[in-house]
Design an enzyme around this catalytic site. Structure first.
Site, PDB file in Angstrom:
ATOM      1  N   PHE A  11       0.826  -1.225   0.000  1.00 26.93           N
ATOM      2  CA  PHE A  11       0.000   0.000   0.000  1.00 26.93           C
ATOM      3  C   PHE A  11       0.858   1.273   0.000  1.00 26.93           C
ATOM      4  O   PHE A  11       0.880   2.039  -0.977  1.00 26.93           O
ATOM      5  CB  PHE A  11      -0.939  -0.087   1.211  1.00 26.93           C
ATOM      6  CG  PHE A  11      -1.648   1.169   1.583  1.00 26.93           C
ATOM      7  CD1 PHE A  11      -2.266   1.964   0.630  1.00 26.93           C
ATOM      8  CD2 PHE A  11      -1.725   1.552   2.927  1.00 26.93           C
ATOM      9  CE1 PHE A  11      -2.945   3.121   0.994  1.00 26.93           C
ATOM     10  CE2 PHE A  11      -2.395   2.700   3.303  1.00 26.93           C
ATOM     11  CZ  PHE A  11      -3.000   3.493   2.347  1.00 26.93           C
ATOM     12  N   THR A 133       5.735   2.679  12.838  1.00 26.47           N
ATOM     13  CA  THR A 133       4.346   3.009  13.173  1.00 26.47           C
ATOM     14  C   THR A 133       4.261   3.660  14.549  1.00 26.47           C
ATOM     15  O   THR A 133       5.133   3.437  15.401  1.00 26.47           O
ATOM     16  CB  THR A 133       3.512   1.702  13.179  1.00 26.47           C
ATOM     17  OG1 THR A 133       2.282   1.934  13.839  1.00 26.47           O
ATOM     18  CG2 THR A 133       4.223   0.584  13.926  1.00 26.47           C
ATOM     19  N   ASP A 134       3.194   4.428  14.767  1.00 31.17           N
ATOM     20  CA  ASP A 134       2.973   4.997  16.099  1.00 31.17           C
ATOM     21  C   ASP A 134       2.530   3.923  17.093  1.00 31.17           C
ATOM     22  O   ASP A 134       2.521   4.163  18.304  1.00 31.17           O
ATOM     23  CB  ASP A 134       1.948   6.137  16.044  1.00 31.17           C
ATOM     24  CG  ASP A 134       0.572   5.714  15.540  1.00 31.17           C
ATOM     25  OD1 ASP A 134       0.400   4.551  15.118  1.00 31.17           O
ATOM     26  OD2 ASP A 134      -0.349   6.563  15.559  1.00 31.17           O
ATOM     27  N   GLU A 135       2.188   2.723  16.593  1.00 30.08           N
ATOM     28  CA  GLU A 135       1.693   1.681  17.502  1.00 30.08           C
ATOM     29  C   GLU A 135       2.775   1.186  18.462  1.00 30.08           C
ATOM     30  O   GLU A 135       2.472   0.549  19.471  1.00 30.08           O
ATOM     31  CB  GLU A 135       1.096   0.515  16.701  1.00 30.08           C
ATOM     32  CG  GLU A 135      -0.036   0.981  15.809  1.00 30.08           C
ATOM     33  CD  GLU A 135      -0.849  -0.145  15.191  1.00 30.08           C
ATOM     34  OE1 GLU A 135      -0.912  -1.232  15.787  1.00 30.08           O
ATOM     35  OE2 GLU A 135      -1.410   0.092  14.120  1.00 30.08           O
ATOM     36  N   TYR A 158       2.138  -7.434  16.281  1.00 25.17           N
ATOM     37  CA  TYR A 158       2.596  -6.549  15.202  1.00 25.17           C
ATOM     38  C   TYR A 158       3.463  -5.417  15.757  1.00 25.17           C
ATOM     39  O   TYR A 158       4.609  -5.219  15.329  1.00 25.17           O
ATOM     40  CB  TYR A 158       1.385  -5.967  14.452  1.00 25.17           C
ATOM     41  CG  TYR A 158       1.726  -4.762  13.595  1.00 25.17           C
ATOM     42  CD1 TYR A 158       2.570  -4.879  12.489  1.00 25.17           C
ATOM     43  CD2 TYR A 158       1.216  -3.496  13.895  1.00 25.17           C
ATOM     44  CE1 TYR A 158       2.895  -3.777  11.710  1.00 25.17           C
ATOM     45  CE2 TYR A 158       1.535  -2.391  13.120  1.00 25.17           C
ATOM     46  CZ  TYR A 158       2.374  -2.533  12.032  1.00 25.17           C
ATOM     47  OH  TYR A 158       2.698  -1.442  11.266  1.00 25.17           O
ATOM     48  N   LYS A 162       7.485  -4.439  15.257  1.00 26.40           N
ATOM     49  CA  LYS A 162       7.921  -3.148  14.706  1.00 26.40           C
ATOM     50  C   LYS A 162       8.823  -2.426  15.716  1.00 26.40           C
ATOM     51  O   LYS A 162       9.836  -1.821  15.337  1.00 26.40           O
ATOM     52  CB  LYS A 162       6.716  -2.263  14.344  1.00 26.40           C
ATOM     53  CG  LYS A 162       5.891  -2.749  13.175  1.00 26.40           C
ATOM     54  CD  LYS A 162       6.665  -2.805  11.867  1.00 26.40           C
ATOM     55  CE  LYS A 162       7.017  -1.438  11.308  1.00 26.40           C
ATOM     56  NZ  LYS A 162       7.642  -1.550   9.958  1.00 26.40           N
TER      57      LYS A 162
END
Ligand SMILES: NC(=O)c1ccc[n+]([C@@H]2O[C@H](COP(=O)([O-])OP(=O)(O)OC[C@H]3O[C@@H](n4cnc5c(N)ncnc54)[C@H](O)[C@@H]3O)[C@@H](O)[C@H]2O)c1
Length: 352
Positions: A11, A133-135, A158, A162
């Site tokens: 994506f 990612t902000d996660e 996930y 990361k």
């Protein structure tokens, strides 16, 4: 510049590849394993360019990755290849550890060896942009924001993988002097997103007249960014980011999941009224069991990248969501192609 983009058939990676080939003079080497989430159609619009090359390679395959660096001699890497779906990481974390952790390690090692072979000026100019990612920061309460100094507290398989990859990238900078710049971005949406994430799942279920699943109460908050704004941020970081720094990227667009679903249904009611059920697309909303460990809220303070690199998003939430709905309405064939024999919009990650 010759830029090695990993995950360039996915994506965000494909949006970056299309942008680099169409809007800049850079050359692109797209390294992608073409998992369920990667498809050549995402880069078809630029695949004929003589500034584009494709390598069907798994980033965790050290020998193949070393070959790619030797053959293409990139000036920079933008690393996006990842297993990216939280729900799938609940059902099967092994691929996430392999790609996100081992794959990032493999690339960092290959980039280090490659940079060691470069002469002074080229070695200084080399960049490794690590896209995260902000996660990794975990979950927020009602009102605070993630900054670049927020402690890491990943909660899903996930985000844990990361976070691990971010730590490796950091260590390769501090220990080996690799010029790494890391970005931590909020939720992206836009064209070519694999129809397993919230926005395309809502659009496709709605258009098929199926129930639109909303996890739990739907009150979880995400900060939404149109994918092309993220791409512009990545290019800015590549060109001007300081090695060793991290930059948070976000759209200042906090919305509850239910807000997102209602916005999408509103656009569909206007743009595709002939397929709407009685009561409109919103009548298809169905609350389902929440995701295990579902983080309550993510929100980004994007002040640093604004101040230091002069980046702000162009797209508003309303205009970006409308563009996205129009794109999915116009690209039903693309959705069918990438879903065929791979995924049928069924619920993932429900088991604790
Ligand atoms: N989507 C978001 O909202 C978001 C937000 C912030 C950060 N990110 C990060 O941006 C990156 C891209 O996300 P996306 O949403 O475009 O993901 P995506 O799932 O759409 O695409 C991932 C791509 O990586 C490729 N890939 C997977 N495993 C690979 C491997 N072992 N070797 C080579 N290629 C492999 C896939 O084929 C696919 O083309 C990821 O690192 C993700 O963590 C995503």
């Amino acid at each position: 510049m010759r830029i090695l983009v990993t995950g360039g058939a996915g994506f965000i990676g494909s949006a970056l590849v299309r942008h680099l080939v169409r809007e800049t003079d850079h050359s692109v080497v797209n390294v992608d394993a073409l998992t369920y989430a990667g498809h050549p159609s995402t880069v078809a619009p630029v695949a004929g360019s003589d500034r584009y090359a494709f390598e069907h390679v798994d980033v965790a395959d050290a020998a193949e990755v070393a070959r790619v660096f030797r053959e293409h001699a990139p000036d920079a890497v933008v690393h996006l290849a990842a297993e990216s779906h939280v729900d799938r990481s609940i059902d099967g974390p092994a691929d996430f550890v392999r790609t996100n952790v081992v794959g990032t390690y493999t690339l960092l090692e290959a980039a280090r060896a490659h940079r060691d072979r470069l002469s002074g000026g080229a070695a200084d100019a080399f960049r490794f942009v690590h896209v995260s990612t902000d996660e990794v920061y975990g979950t927020l309460g009602e009102s605070d924001l993630f900054t670049e100094t927020t402690p890491y507290a990943p909660n899903s398989p996930y985000s844990a993988t990361k976070a691990a990859s971010d730590h490796l990238a950091r260590a390769w900078h501090h220990t080996f002097g690799l010029p790494v710049v890391t970005t931590n971005c909020s939720n992206n949406y836009g064209p070519y997103q694999y129809p397993e994430k919230l926005v395309p799942v809502v659009i496709l279920n709605a258009l098929r007249g199926r129930p639109i699943p909303v996890y739990g109460s739907g009150q979880n908050v995400r900060d939404w960014l149109f994918v092309d704004d993220h791409v512009r941020a990545l290019v800015r970081v590549l060109e001007r980011g300081a090695p060793g720094e991290t930059y948070n990227v976000g759209g200042h667009n906090e919305r509850t999941n239910l807000d997102v679903v209602e916005t999408l249904c509103g656009h569909l009611d206007r743009l595709a009224p002939e397929r709407a059920p009685d009561g409109g697309y919103g009548s298809l909303v169905e609350h389902v069991r929440d995701r295990p460990g579902h983080d309550f809220r993510y929100a980004i303070d994007a002040g640093k990248i604004g101040r230091d690199l002069d980046w702000t998003p162009d797209e508003t939430f309303e205009s970006g969501m409308e563009r996205t709905v129009r794109w999915y309405l116009d690209h039903a064939d693309w959705c069918e192609t990438v879903l065929r024999d791979r995924y049928d919009l069924e619920r993932l990650g429900a088991a604790a």
